[in-house]
Structure formats: structure tokens, C-alpha cells
Write a protein that holds these residues in place. Structure first.
Motif, short mmCIF file in Angstrom:
data_model
loop_
_atom_site.label_atom_id
_atom_site.label_comp_id
_atom_site.label_asym_id
_atom_site.label_seq_id
_atom_site.Cartn_x
_atom_site.Cartn_y
_atom_site.Cartn_z
N VAL A 313 -39.63 34.75 6.15
CA VAL A 313 -38.78 34.48 4.98
C VAL A 313 -38.29 33.02 5.00
CG1 VAL A 313 -36.67 35.15 3.76
CG2 VAL A 313 -38.11 36.90 4.80
N LEU A 314 -37.92 32.53 6.17
CA LEU A 314 -37.45 31.14 6.26
C LEU A 314 -38.59 30.17 5.95
CD1 LEU A 314 -35.16 31.19 9.45
CD2 LEU A 314 -34.43 31.02 7.07
N THR A 315 -39.76 30.46 6.47
CA THR A 315 -40.91 29.57 6.27
C THR A 315 -41.31 29.53 4.81
OG1 THR A 315 -41.67 30.10 8.49
CG2 THR A 315 -43.26 29.05 7.03
N GLU A 316 -41.32 30.70 4.18
CA GLU A 316 -41.67 30.77 2.76
C GLU A 316 -40.67 29.98 1.92
OE1 GLU A 316 -43.40 34.71 1.26
OE2 GLU A 316 -41.45 34.50 0.27
N GLY A 317 -39.39 30.12 2.28
CA GLY A 317 -38.36 29.24 1.69
C GLY A 317 -37.92 29.57 0.28
N THR A 318 -38.38 30.69 -0.29
CA THR A 318 -38.01 31.01 -1.67
C THR A 318 -36.82 31.96 -1.78
OG1 THR A 318 -39.83 32.57 -1.60
CG2 THR A 318 -40.20 30.54 -2.82
N HIS A 319 -36.39 32.53 -0.66
CA HIS A 319 -35.25 33.47 -0.70
C HIS A 319 -34.21 33.08 0.34
CE1 HIS A 319 -37.41 36.27 -3.34
NE2 HIS A 319 -38.47 35.96 -2.62
N ILE A 320 -33.95 31.78 0.47
CA ILE A 320 -33.01 31.35 1.50
C ILE A 320 -31.66 30.98 0.89
CG2 ILE A 320 -34.77 30.67 3.18
CD1 ILE A 320 -34.48 27.80 2.27
N THR A 321 -30.64 30.97 1.73
CA THR A 321 -29.26 30.81 1.27
C THR A 321 -28.91 29.33 1.00
OG1 THR A 321 -28.67 30.95 3.61
CG2 THR A 321 -28.32 32.94 2.28
N PRO A 322 -27.84 29.08 0.25
CA PRO A 322 -27.51 27.71 -0.17
C PRO A 322 -27.32 26.71 0.97
CG PRO A 322 -26.20 29.30 -1.41
CD PRO A 322 -26.94 30.08 -0.37
N ASP A 323 -26.79 27.15 2.11
CA ASP A 323 -26.59 26.23 3.24
C ASP A 323 -27.92 25.64 3.71
OD1 ASP A 323 -26.82 29.08 4.03
OD2 ASP A 323 -27.04 28.21 6.02
N LYS A 331 -27.52 39.07 0.14
CA LYS A 331 -28.22 40.33 -0.09
C LYS A 331 -29.70 40.09 -0.40
CE LYS A 331 -27.91 44.78 -2.37
NZ LYS A 331 -29.36 44.83 -2.44
N GLU A 332 -29.95 39.11 -1.26
CA GLU A 332 -31.35 38.82 -1.62
C GLU A 332 -32.15 38.41 -0.37
OE1 GLU A 332 -31.83 35.92 -4.79
OE2 GLU A 332 -33.87 35.48 -4.10
N TYR A 333 -31.54 37.58 0.46
CA TYR A 333 -32.19 37.11 1.69
C TYR A 333 -32.48 38.28 2.62
CZ TYR A 333 -32.42 34.71 6.26
OH TYR A 333 -32.78 34.27 7.52
N VAL A 334 -31.46 39.13 2.79
CA VAL A 334 -31.61 40.27 3.71
C VAL A 334 -32.61 41.28 3.15
CG1 VAL A 334 -30.36 42.30 4.55
CG2 VAL A 334 -29.41 40.02 4.89
N ASP A 335 -32.57 41.51 1.84
CA ASP A 335 -33.54 42.45 1.23
C ASP A 335 -34.97 41.97 1.48
OD1 ASP A 335 -31.58 44.09 0.35
OD2 ASP A 335 -31.62 43.44 -1.75
N GLU A 336 -35.16 40.65 1.42
CA GLU A 336 -36.49 40.09 1.64
C GLU A 336 -36.93 40.31 3.09
OE1 GLU A 336 -37.93 39.09 -1.06
OE2 GLU A 336 -39.79 38.59 0.01
N ILE A 337 -35.98 40.18 4.02
CA ILE A 337 -36.31 40.45 5.43
C ILE A 337 -36.65 41.93 5.60
CG2 ILE A 337 -35.34 40.54 7.78
CD1 ILE A 337 -33.58 38.10 6.95
#
Ligand code: NAI
Ligand code: MG
Length: 342
Positions: A313-323, A331-337
Motif C-alpha cells: 500500500v505504501l509503495t503504490e502510494g494511492t491510499h496513503i495518509t496526509p503526513d 480508515k481508507e488506508y487501513v481498508d486497503e491494507i
């Protein structure tokens, strides 16, 4: 004890401290990932920190301590240190009370954070209980202060042995002892001697040593050359922050504090009150702390699955958090994981 979690007390039950600020949000996020990954854990969850103090007069409820004493494993989210009430750091208190002598901080470069150092993958084992950090000081006269450095064979040996056990268990190649034995021949000399004595029990792991100031320079010039590092308290304090800087700051850093039969896992960052309740907190550091916990408990397979999903998910980079420069909420980030775990 070793970092392998041989002394885990109470099956698959763990104690969870939900702290302040973003603490509750990232705790819920992490527990949902653990469940989706099939970690099979049971949780004893306690609210701790400022809110708990205001409502019940203690930062940690007595039942919270009792639970940790039963389970031996604590997943702790950050708490806000109350200002101006004469509080000692809760972490210092927990470290002391349960003799959590090994502070372990891995620093690994990540796709999601661009830095000049893309190949860092080192782990610092910091002795957590003695050295100048014991704070044994005295005024000899009005203009002279002494601060006493205490190094013992017992405390040196247990941290060094844990570093080697970890290297074996994690398939690492080398352990480096950091010291200043050229100047502090007795105290740092003892630490280094113990290191090489213990190293004899681990012939498959390369053992070497570096003087701390040289190590600081080498870590900035060639950080990829370091693997597992073990050191006294003060050097560990400084070099672990240096290693955070190499990988882009504290945001993605997990940690563990391990003692005899007790282990506490937490993110390095604080309770981030400025973004609390907004649903945008990044749970990664806490999630990686939970992976360290699974590894400690012996479930390396589950930890590896979670790490893989997070990396994707981090490598793809499309669902990562603002920081991290993204626009996704927690939630979106975690759902993707979770999608990648099912
Ligand atoms: P902090 O780490 O909470 O925040 C520093 C900055 O990083 C803030 O802008 C925050 O929004 C951001 N940040 C931190 N974690 C983040 C995350 N997971 N996702 C997105 N952004 C994040 O440090 P600060 O502001 O100095 O401390 C706030 C409180 O936390 C203080 O009361 C402090 O004492 C406490 N604290 C507690 C710790 C613990 O319980 N282990 C450790 C460090 C601080
Ligand atoms: Mg520090």
C-alpha cells in the motif's frame, strides 16, 4: 529471557492501552488489521492517560497493571503527558516498574518517504536501565557536579545476548557494538569485553565494534553498512534519533521495550493532539510495533503478512495518509491494507 518471547505468560491474550489524542483511532485501526490478518489474539483493553486521570485520578487504572502482569505483553498507544502536574513520564515509570531493559528501535528506509538514504535497514538495541542515564549525580561543591556512569556485567550481558538472539531469529548477519572504550577503558571496556564474550556463543553472526563518534559519521555516510547495533543507554538515545533522521523522521518508527517476561510495544511518536479526531492519523508506526509484538510472541508468519500488505500500500502510494503526502484517511488506508490480507 530472549526476544523470542519464551516467557509469554498468558496464551494469546494481550493488554492494550488506548491513550490520548490519536491513540484511540490508531488502536482501533491496528486491532482491525490484526484481526483481519488472523492473528487470533484476545484483547484486554484499557483507557489510559489524561482523560483517565481526570475521570479516575490515575493515568493507568490498577486493573491495567494487573492485566499486564497476567499477559506480559502490552500494546500501548501514545498518551499526552499532562503538563505542570509534576508527572514523571509514564514510559519511564513503566520501564522502571517492569525492568524493560531492552529498547529496540528498527529503522528501515521506505518507498513512501523519499530521503537521500534509500537502503537503511538497521536495528538499534539500547540498554535501558543504567549508564549516565541512571542519573546518579552529586554536587561536590557549589561549582562542581559529578555524574556517575554505571555499567554492570549483568545489564551489559542481557542486552548483548538479546541483540544476538534477535540477529539469529531475524536472519541478520552482523551485530556491531558501539562504545568509547578507548577513553572510558573500565566502563565501556567492560561493555565491549562482555560483547565479545557473548559473541562466541553465536559463531554464525559476524561481530564487530565501532567507537561511537566514528559510528555517527559512518551512519550518515554509509548507513546501509549497519545491521544490528548494540550500545549503552546514552549512545542509544542519540544514535537512535540519528537513525530516525536517516529514514525521514519519527513518523514511521515502531519500538519495543523488553524485560524479563514483560514486553511493551509502541510507536515512537506522541499523541498528535493537533490532528486527533480528524480521522487522518497514520497508524503505520503503531502497526509495525504490533508486528514486532507478533514476532516476539512467535507469530512471525502473521507479522510478515501484515508487513507485506503495508509495504504494497505504501509503495503504490494511492491510499496513503496526509503526513506522507497522500489524501487518504486512516480508515481508507487501513481498508486497503485489510483488502490485501483477506
Ligand atoms: P507528536 O509525535 O505527538 O506530534 C508531532 C507532529 O507529528 C504533530 O504535527 C503530529 O500531528 C504529527 N504526528 C505524530 N504522529 C502522527 C501520526 N501517527 N500520523 C500523522 N501525524 C502524526 O509529538 P508532540 O506534539 O511533541 O507531543 C504530543 C503529546 O504526545 C505530548 O503530550 C507528548 O508528551 C506526548 N508524547 C507521548 C509519547 C508516548 O506516549 N510514547 C511519545 C512522545 C510524545
Ligand atoms: Mg531520546
Amino acid at each position: 529471557m530472549t526476544v523470542s518471547g519464551m516467557n509469554k505468560k498468558s496464551g494469546n491474550t494481550i493488554t492494550v492501552f488506548k491513550g490520548d489524542g490519536i491513540g484511540p483511532e490508531i488502536t482501533d485501526a491496528v486491532l482491525s488489521v490484526l484481526d483481519a490478518a488472523g492473528a487470533g489474539l484476545t484483547y484486554e483493553i484499557f483507557s489510559v492517560g489524561e482523560k483517565e486521570y481526570e475521570e479516575h485520578g490515575a493515568l493507568i487504572p490498577e486493573e491495567g497493571f494487573q492485566s499486564f502482569e497476567r499477559t506480559g505483553v502490552l500494546l500501548k498507544s501514545p498518551i499526552t503527558t499532562p503538563v505542570g502536574k509534576g508527572f514523571r513520564s509514564l514510559n519511564v515509570m513503566l520501564r522502571k516498574k517492569y525492568d524493560l531493559y531492552a529498547n529496540i528501535r528498527p529503522a528501515k528506509s521506505n518507498q513512501a518517504v523519499k530521503t537521500p538514504f534509500p537502503n537503511v535497514d538497521l536495528v538499534i538495541f539500547r540498554e535501558n536501565t543504567e549508564d549516565l542515564y541512571a542519573g546518579v549525580e552529586e554536587m561536590v561543591d557549589a561549582d562542581t557536579a559529578h555524574s556517575i556512569k554505571i555499567i554492570t556485567r549483568k545489564c551489559s550481558e542481557r542486552i548483548v545476548r538479546d541483540a544476538f538472539d534477535y540477529a539469529v531469529k531475524q536472519g541478520r548477519k552482523k551485530v556491531t557494538c558501539i562504545h568509547k572504550a578507548n577513553i572510558m577503558k573500565l566502563s565501556d571496556g567492560l561493555f565491549r569485553d562482555v560483547f565479545y564474550e557473548v559473541a562466541k556463543d553465536y559463531p554464525e553472526i559476524e561481530a564487530d565494534d565501532k567507537i561511537v563518534d566514528n559510528a555517527a559519521m559512518q551512519m550518515v555516510m554509509n548507513p546501509e553498512k549497519f545491521d544490528v547495533m548494540v550500545m549503552e543507554n546514552l549512545y542509544g538515545d542519540i544514535l537512535s534519533d540519528l537513525s530516525s533522521g536517516l529514514i525521514g523522521g519519527l513518523g514511521l518508527l515502531p519500538s519495543s521495550n523488553i524485560g524479563n517476561g514483560y514486553a511493551m510495544f509502541e510507536a515512537v511518536h506522541g499523541s498528535a493532539p493537533d490532528i486527533a479526531g480528524k480521522g487522518i492519523a497514520n497508524p503505520t508506526a503503531f502497526l509495525w510495533s504490533a508486528c514486532m509484538m507478533l514476532e516476539y510472541m512467535g507469530d512471525t508468519e502473521c507479522a510478515a503478512r501484515i508487513r507485506r500488505a503495508v509495504d504494497e500500500v505504501l509503495t503504490e502510494g494511492t491510499h496513503i495518509t496526509p503526513d506522507l503526502g497522500g489524501t487518504a484517511g486512516t480508515k481508507e488506508y487501513v481498508d486497503e491494507i485489510i483488502k490485501r490480507l483477506l
